[in-house]
Write an enzyme that holds these catalytic residues in place. Structure first.
Site, mmCIF file in Angstrom:
data_model
loop_
_atom_site.group_PDB
_atom_site.id
_atom_site.type_symbol
_atom_site.label_atom_id
_atom_site.label_comp_id
_atom_site.label_asym_id
_atom_site.label_seq_id
_atom_site.Cartn_x
_atom_site.Cartn_y
_atom_site.Cartn_z
ATOM 1 C CB ILE A 120 -1.415 -29.299 10.975
ATOM 2 C CG1 ILE A 120 -0.752 -30.560 11.505
ATOM 3 C CG2 ILE A 120 -0.389 -28.240 10.575
ATOM 4 C CD1 ILE A 120 -0.027 -31.372 10.441
ATOM 5 C CB CYS A 121 -3.595 -24.069 12.372
ATOM 6 S SG CYS A 121 -4.293 -22.551 11.710
#
Length: 181
Positions: A120-121
């Site tokens: 996840i960014c």
């Protein structure tokens, strides 16, 4: 009150500080006291999360390991992810809350800020982390990210390109993931 053994008074650079945890327990190293504070913090966060009644998020330790949690997020109402349920893994470091947990999607998530491996960014899981954040905040932030991606920082370029056409994006999500009923 910290006490130092005789060896530590001679060389403070290599000494290990000994701190009594309670009057009934033997002295423990400062590192074990830190572990105890992390355990207490995680237990407190678990209770707060269970008591919060937040809709669409949950997380619990995996088996007997308080440092590894399994979480669930349901897509928010009025988003292309509405009704879709996602499983997450959360792994807390020994120096939590001063370092963020590692959070990954365990179920596939076609999203501009999630890669094919579930990474996840999200800024609060990286350079914008604060020890003021907790598990509830993390889960709510990821839930919010589902409906409001950061298109300027995609991990999935296909999802980022398709995001502009919400009707087509919704079809892709429905095709890939059967919504929870």
């Amino acid at each position: 009150m910290a006490t130092m053994n005789s060896e530590s008074s001679n060389n403070s650079n290599t000494a290990q500080t000994r701190v009594p945890v309670s009057s009934k327990q033997p002295l423990q190293t400062a590192k074990s006291v830190d572990t105890q504070s992390v355990l207490k913090r995680l237990q407190s966060e678990l209770m707060a999360l269970m008591m919060s009644g937040e809709e669409g998020i949950s997380a619990f330790p995996e088996e007997d390991n308080i440092f590894c949690w399994k979480g669930t997020i349901t897509g928010s109402k009025d988003t292309v992810f509405e009704g879709t349920e996602y499983k997450l893994s959360l792994t807390f470091p020994a120096d939590y809350p001063f370092k963020p947990p590692k959070v990954k999607f365990e179920t596939g998530c076609f999203h501009p800020n999630v890669d094919v491996y579930g990474n996840i960014c999200l800024d609060i899981l990286q350079d914008k982390w604060s020890s003021a954040y907790d598990t509830r905040t993390i889960l709510l932030s990821i839930q919010s990210l589902l409906g409001e991606p950061n298109i300027s920082s995609p991990l999935n370029n296909q999802a980022a390109a398709l995001w502009a056409n919400q009707e087509e994006y919704r079809k892709m999500v429905e095709k890939l993931y059967k919504p929870a009923s």
